[in-house]
Every structure is written in C-alpha cells, then in structure tokens.
Write a protein that holds these residues in place. Structure first.
Motif, PDB file in Angstrom:
ATOM      1  N   ASN A 433      20.052  15.121  -3.395  1.00  0.00           N
ATOM      2  CA  ASN A 433      19.127  15.201  -4.534  1.00  0.00           C
ATOM      3  C   ASN A 433      19.043  16.610  -5.100  1.00  0.00           C
ATOM      4  O   ASN A 433      18.988  16.803  -6.320  1.00  0.00           O
ATOM      5  CB  ASN A 433      17.728  14.743  -4.110  1.00  0.00           C
ATOM      6  N   LEU A 434      19.025  17.595  -4.208  1.00  0.00           N
ATOM      7  CA  LEU A 434      18.906  18.974  -4.658  1.00  0.00           C
ATOM      8  C   LEU A 434      20.101  19.387  -5.510  1.00  0.00           C
ATOM      9  O   LEU A 434      19.961  20.143  -6.482  1.00  0.00           O
ATOM     10  CB  LEU A 434      18.781  19.906  -3.447  1.00  0.00           C
ATOM     11  N   GLY A 435      21.266  18.840  -5.173  1.00  0.00           N
ATOM     12  CA  GLY A 435      22.454  19.137  -5.965  1.00  0.00           C
ATOM     13  C   GLY A 435      22.360  18.646  -7.393  1.00  0.00           C
ATOM     14  O   GLY A 435      23.020  19.188  -8.291  1.00  0.00           O
ATOM     15  N   GLY A 436      21.531  17.616  -7.624  1.00  0.00           N
ATOM     16  CA  GLY A 436      21.340  17.129  -8.976  1.00  0.00           C
ATOM     17  C   GLY A 436      20.164  17.747  -9.686  1.00  0.00           C
ATOM     18  O   GLY A 436      20.010  17.561 -10.902  1.00  0.00           O
ATOM     19  N   GLN A 437      19.318  18.497  -8.938  1.00  0.00           N
ATOM     20  CA  GLN A 437      18.106  19.053  -9.534  1.00  0.00           C
ATOM     21  C   GLN A 437      18.222  20.527  -9.901  1.00  0.00           C
ATOM     22  O   GLN A 437      17.793  20.929 -10.976  1.00  0.00           O
ATOM     23  CB  GLN A 437      16.923  18.861  -8.567  1.00  0.00           C
ATOM     24  N   TRP A 438      18.788  21.345  -8.999  1.00  0.00           N
ATOM     25  CA  TRP A 438      18.751  22.781  -9.264  1.00  0.00           C
ATOM     26  C   TRP A 438      19.517  23.169 -10.530  1.00  0.00           C
ATOM     27  O   TRP A 438      19.088  24.093 -11.253  1.00  0.00           O
ATOM     28  CB  TRP A 438      19.256  23.585  -8.051  1.00  0.00           C
ATOM     29  N   PRO A 439      20.628  22.490 -10.901  1.00  0.00           N
ATOM     30  CA  PRO A 439      21.312  22.924 -12.132  1.00  0.00           C
ATOM     31  C   PRO A 439      20.608  22.455 -13.406  1.00  0.00           C
ATOM     32  O   PRO A 439      20.870  22.997 -14.475  1.00  0.00           O
ATOM     33  CB  PRO A 439      22.701  22.278 -12.021  1.00  0.00           C
ATOM     34  N   ARG A 440      19.730  21.437 -13.300  1.00  0.00           N
ATOM     35  CA  ARG A 440      19.202  20.807 -14.506  1.00  0.00           C
ATOM     36  C   ARG A 440      18.338  21.761 -15.318  1.00  0.00           C
ATOM     37  O   ARG A 440      18.433  21.806 -16.553  1.00  0.00           O
ATOM     38  CB  ARG A 440      18.423  19.548 -14.133  1.00  0.00           C
ATOM     39  N   VAL A 441      17.486  22.536 -14.652  1.00  0.00           N
ATOM     40  CA  VAL A 441      16.641  23.489 -15.369  1.00  0.00           C
ATOM     41  C   VAL A 441      17.507  24.514 -16.096  1.00  0.00           C
ATOM     42  O   VAL A 441      17.248  24.867 -17.256  1.00  0.00           O
ATOM     43  CB  VAL A 441      15.676  24.189 -14.391  1.00  0.00           C
ATOM     44  N   ILE A 442      18.567  24.966 -15.433  1.00  0.00           N
ATOM     45  CA  ILE A 442      19.460  25.965 -16.030  1.00  0.00           C
ATOM     46  C   ILE A 442      20.192  25.378 -17.231  1.00  0.00           C
ATOM     47  O   ILE A 442      20.318  26.010 -18.287  1.00  0.00           O
ATOM     48  CB  ILE A 442      20.468  26.476 -14.978  1.00  0.00           C
ATOM     49  N   VAL A 443      20.666  24.139 -17.083  1.00  0.00           N
ATOM     50  CA  VAL A 443      21.412  23.502 -18.166  1.00  0.00           C
ATOM     51  C   VAL A 443      20.519  23.262 -19.380  1.00  0.00           C
ATOM     52  O   VAL A 443      20.899  23.552 -20.523  1.00  0.00           O
ATOM     53  CB  VAL A 443      22.033  22.175 -17.679  1.00  0.00           C
ATOM     54  N   LEU A 444      19.314  22.739 -19.149  1.00  0.00           N
ATOM     55  CA  LEU A 444      18.401  22.488 -20.262  1.00  0.00           C
ATOM     56  C   LEU A 444      18.036  23.782 -20.981  1.00  0.00           C
ATOM     57  O   LEU A 444      17.999  23.840 -22.213  1.00  0.00           O
ATOM     58  CB  LEU A 444      17.141  21.784 -19.757  1.00  0.00           C
ATOM     59  N   ALA A 445      17.762  24.832 -20.202  1.00  0.00           N
ATOM     60  CA  ALA A 445      17.468  26.120 -20.819  1.00  0.00           C
ATOM     61  C   ALA A 445      18.704  26.680 -21.526  1.00  0.00           C
ATOM     62  O   ALA A 445      18.598  27.281 -22.598  1.00  0.00           O
ATOM     63  CB  ALA A 445      16.974  27.112 -19.763  1.00  0.00           C
ATOM     64  N   GLY A 446      19.894  26.451 -20.940  1.00  0.00           N
ATOM     65  CA  GLY A 446      21.131  26.943 -21.534  1.00  0.00           C
ATOM     66  C   GLY A 446      21.426  26.338 -22.887  1.00  0.00           C
ATOM     67  O   GLY A 446      22.004  26.998 -23.761  1.00  0.00           O
TER      68      GLY A 446
END
Length: 521
Positions: A433-446
């Motif tokens: 689950n963490l592998g799908g969560q930690w990048p999401r904030v970065i991607v949305l902000a990106g």
C-alpha cells in the motif's frame, strides 16, 4: 527463528524455469488452461470446497466488503467531490487521510498480541472496531455535506475525519488478514486472496463507482428519470454514509453470532508478548528476501501513479461529464468481480507472480494509452465512439490492476507465517500500500508545479483554483502553455520501464522460486 544460510541459496535465473515474458497474453492463458499446469495448482474450484470453507469464504468477503467502503470513499469519491473546489496540490493534502492504511504495520503487533480469550483473538478487535466505524459513519453523515461545501477552510478537519475512518478500517484489516490464514483450510487458502479481491473491490466500487453514479443529478436525469430534477441525484453523500453504517452493523452482527472463537497459535499460548511480536516483525523485515520484496513494493507502483491518480480528473477538466464518467466506472464494476475470481485462479500455481509480471508490462503500455484519452479529447464534445474508447481503456486498465493485486495478495498468503498472521500479512500489505501512496502526493503536486498557464487578460499565472477563479472574475480565459500532467506521466513511465528491466523482473522471478522456509525468521 534463524533460517540456515544454506536453505536460502538462490538458483540462477536460467534455472528457475521462468518463461519468456514477451510472449502474447493469449499464450499465457493457454498455458493456464493446460492440464499439467492445472494439476500442479493447489486451488480447487469454489464449488468443490467443503460447506464450511464456502461459508467462511463468503464471511470473509463480507468483512472485506465492509473494509472497502471507507477505502472507496477516501481514495475515490471524496477527491472527486473536492476537485470542484480545490487544486491538485490541495487534493494531495487530503490523500494523507489514506496513509493509516500504509502505516498499520506500526500497530499490527498490538492487534496480534492483545485479545480477550473468551471472545476470540480476532473478534476482540473486529467487533469494537466495526462498532466504532458504525458510529463514526453516522456522525459523518450529519456533518460531511457542510465540510465538503466549505472544503477551502475545512480541508484539514475533513482529512482528519476520514483519516480516522481509514485508521479504523486499517486496524480491522490487520485482524481479518490474520484470521483468513486460519479460517480457511489449507486447500481453500488461495481463496483468501479471492475473498479480499472481491470484497474490497466490491466495497471500493460501491463507494466510488456506484455512489458517484447514483449521486450525479445528470446521470439520474439521463438514465432514470422521465422528468429531470436539477441538482438532485438518486442518493446523497449523507444518505450513503448512513447506508454504509448499516453494512457495518450487519457485518458486526455476523462476527458476533455466526463465528466461533479463533484459535490462538502455539507461540502465543506460550506467552508471547507484544514486545515479542514487535521483535518478530523486525526479524521478518531483516530477512534478505523481505528486503528485496520491500524495494519492489515501494518502487513498483511508481510507473502508474500519474495515469491512475490524475487521468480521470483531467478528463473531467477537459469536459467529460460526470454522468458519462459514472457510466464508465459503473460498466467496469461487474467485470472487477469476474476478473478477481479468474485472476486468483491464474495466481494459484507454483509461479504465483507470473500474472503480476505480465500485467506490469501491459500496465506500462496502458498507462501510455490512458494518457491518449486526455491528449485526443475531442474539442467538439464527447461522441459515442470516444466514450466507448474511454470505457475500453478504463476496463482493461482495471483488469490489469486487478490481476496484479490478486497475484501479489496470493503470494503474500503463500509466504506468510500464520503464527503471527496479522502482523506478517500487515507487513506485506503495508509495504504494498505504501508503494502506491508515497508517490501520489508528489505526482499530484508535480502536475501543478510543471504546468505553465496564464490568464489572457492580465498575463498572470493561472494554475491553482484560486488563480483560475481570479481570471474568471476578470472574464478571462486560462491559456495552458504546458500541461504538467504529461510531464509527470512521462517521468513515471520512464522510471517504471527502467526499474522493471533492471531490477523488478529478475527480483520477482527469484522470490517466487524460494521455499516457504526462506520467509521464516
């Protein structure tokens, strides 16, 4: 328990008997239908299971369904409702509400160690947690509309409320995952991942797909009503939360009245404390093979983040109506249940992770295809042909995601130690689950960071919702020079291809060839 080094000697890749992943999918399907392959599979058909195993399978599916309800709300519906009022970066803040699902490893030993013997090891947690969720859903149903309407100022409070709901859901998940390892007999154990897939997907899509469809006034007026009613769907968010509370009430009653006590494993009979389970957890995480699997989990989903977190939001931004999007995901719903069952059958042989590897490659391709929906969005409006294309891409993408989910869950069930089942499964699922969560904030902000847009009236930056509103107030139009969505997609896909070819593929091939003893401490 320390595994002797000789029992963890790894065979070279060429000796693993792994087939070429470049073969077409239909050839893979023919192999799965081969009698010799089926003979090697330990998974029986559902109808051939004992009455007790079938009853327990349906019971687990109900518990996982209840678990999927807050997941669908927090990961799906609420971000869509917030999109009308918040920027991508602000929606990224709300994604912190989903983090308890990825941090449950921190308190999983507590769930494994503390219980009331007369009530049952797993029931001691599931019953009070589900009662708490029942009450919280009723409270949310009274106040959620106000917080959604005032999301600009109530975002933190909204994040905390749904984060608390996800925390309760994650705690229930620890107990249910551990219970599944002992509730089903060994021949029926592969169906634990099937129950999880059907249950969680069912709850997720009910809270995301079905809710968005039935709450959409446009969808209701177009497909259900002869006389349109403006701004009123078939259900409201408050009413849906009350229905969710009723589901939790039924699931809790089932745990109390239908199930016997869960047996306590021998190690806990000998007085293993919560400190002992934390030490066991650390021992598991120190395993060489677990470290390799951890890296795959943390990096493996990076490739699909931009496509899955942003594409549907971009389609809405481009002009896809909510009723059309609701139709897309509603059509997808029954396929998810069917896909979950057959994906479990494909993942039941000795090469449990083979479907995961094939689906990974195909998801890389379809992440690119999903981007084409945004790029080629018709300026003249959505035609039936384009809508059919969106439905096709969405359904096939969901199929591949389901194959990966079921395959990796079946692998987790296969290697987990039932003695500390709740903790072990939580370690594996948390990393996933963490592998799908930690990048999401970065991607949305990106997406916001790399988007270049200006207002044609005053030339000011026009990216966030506030900036767009300011431009609209001047009767201006936001001109997009560079869309950060495409940039983030290319970055994610490039990293995904690099990681798969250099690390993920060979690592997963090696891990699935290991004996069960290689996953014991």
């Amino acid at each position: 328990m320390k595994v002797p080094e000789t029992s963890r000697v790894l065979a070279p890749d060429e000796a693993l008997g792994m087939p070429d992943l470049t073969r077409p999918l239909d050839q893979f399907e023919l192999e799965l239908g081969d009698p010799d392959y089926a003979a090697n599979s330990a998974m029986q058909s559902l109808g051939s299971l004992s009455v007790t195993d079938r009853r327990n399978f349906y019971f687990l599916t109900l518990l996982y369904y209840a678990q999927g309800i807050p997941v669908g709300l927090t990961f799906g519906s609420i971000p869509f409702l917030l999109k009308e009022r918040l920027s991508y970066s602000e929606i990224g803040i709300f994604t912190f509400a989903s983090f308890p699902y990825s941090l449950k490893i921190l308190w999983s030993p507590v769930v494994d160690a503390f219980y009331i013997p007369k009530f049952g090891r797993r029931q001691s947690w599931i019953v009070p947690i589900q009662i708490f969720s029942f009450i919280l859903l009723l409270v949310l149903s009274k106040h959620v509309a106000y917080y959604i309407e005032n999301a600009e100022t109530k975002l933190v409070a909204l994040t905390i409320m749904f984060g608390t709901l996800v925390f309760a859901c994650a705690t229930q998940d620890i107990a249910v995952d551990g219970w599944a390892l002992t509730l089903l007999s060994k021949p029926a154990l592969p169906y634990a991942s099937t129950a999880q897939t059907i249950g969680i997907n069912g709850g997720y899509f009910t809270s995301f797909t079905v809710f968005l469809a039935l709450s959409s006034p446009e969808f209701a007026n177009k497909y259900f009503r002869k006389t349109p009613i403006p701004d009123v769907g078939l259900v409201t968010l408050s009413g849906y939360l009350q229905w969710c509370a009723f589901v939790y009430f039924i699931a809790t009653a089932a745990v109390i009245f239908l199930k016997h006590r869960d047996p306590v494993p021998s190690r806990l009979d000998q007085g293993q404390s919560v400190i002992g389970i934390y030490k066991s957890m650390i021992s598991v995480l120190k395993l060489k093979n677990m470290r390799s699997l951890t890296m795959v989990h943390l990096l493996g989903k990076l490739a699909f983040q931009a496509a899955e977190a942003v594409t549907n939001l971009k389609l809405l931004e481009k002009g896809l109506s909510k009723e059309d999007l609701a139709l897309v995901v509603l059509i997808d719903f029954p396929f998810e249940v069917i896909f979950g069952y057959y994906a479990a059958r494909w993942s039941s042989g000795p090469q449990t992770l083979r479907p995961w590897l094939i689906a990974y490659v195909l998801r890389l391709i379809f992440a690119s295809v999903s981007m084409s929906q945004v790029y080629f969005f018709p300026e003249s409006g959505v035609s039936n042909w384009f809508l059919t294309y969106v439905i096709f891409v969405h359904t096939l993408g969901s199929f591949l995601a389901t194959v990966q989910f079921v395959s990796i869950t079946a692998f987790h069930t296969k290697i987990a130690d039932p003695e500390i089942g709740g903790t072990y499964m939580t370690i594996l699922n948390t990393l996933c689950n963490l592998g799908g969560q930690w990048p999401r904030v970065i991607v949305l902000a990106g997406v916001d960071w790399f988007t270049k847009a200006y207002c044609d009236v005053n030339g000011e930056r026009c990216v966030t919702m506030e900036e767009k509103a300011a431009c609209s107030a001047l009767n201006g139009t936001c001109i997009v020079v560079r869309d950060g969505y495409y940039f983030m997609n290319f970055v994610c896909l490039g990293l995904g291809v690099f990681l798969f070819t250099t690390f993920i593929q060979k690592t997963m091939r090696r891990l699935q060839s290991l004996p069960t003893s290689a996953w014991r401490y």
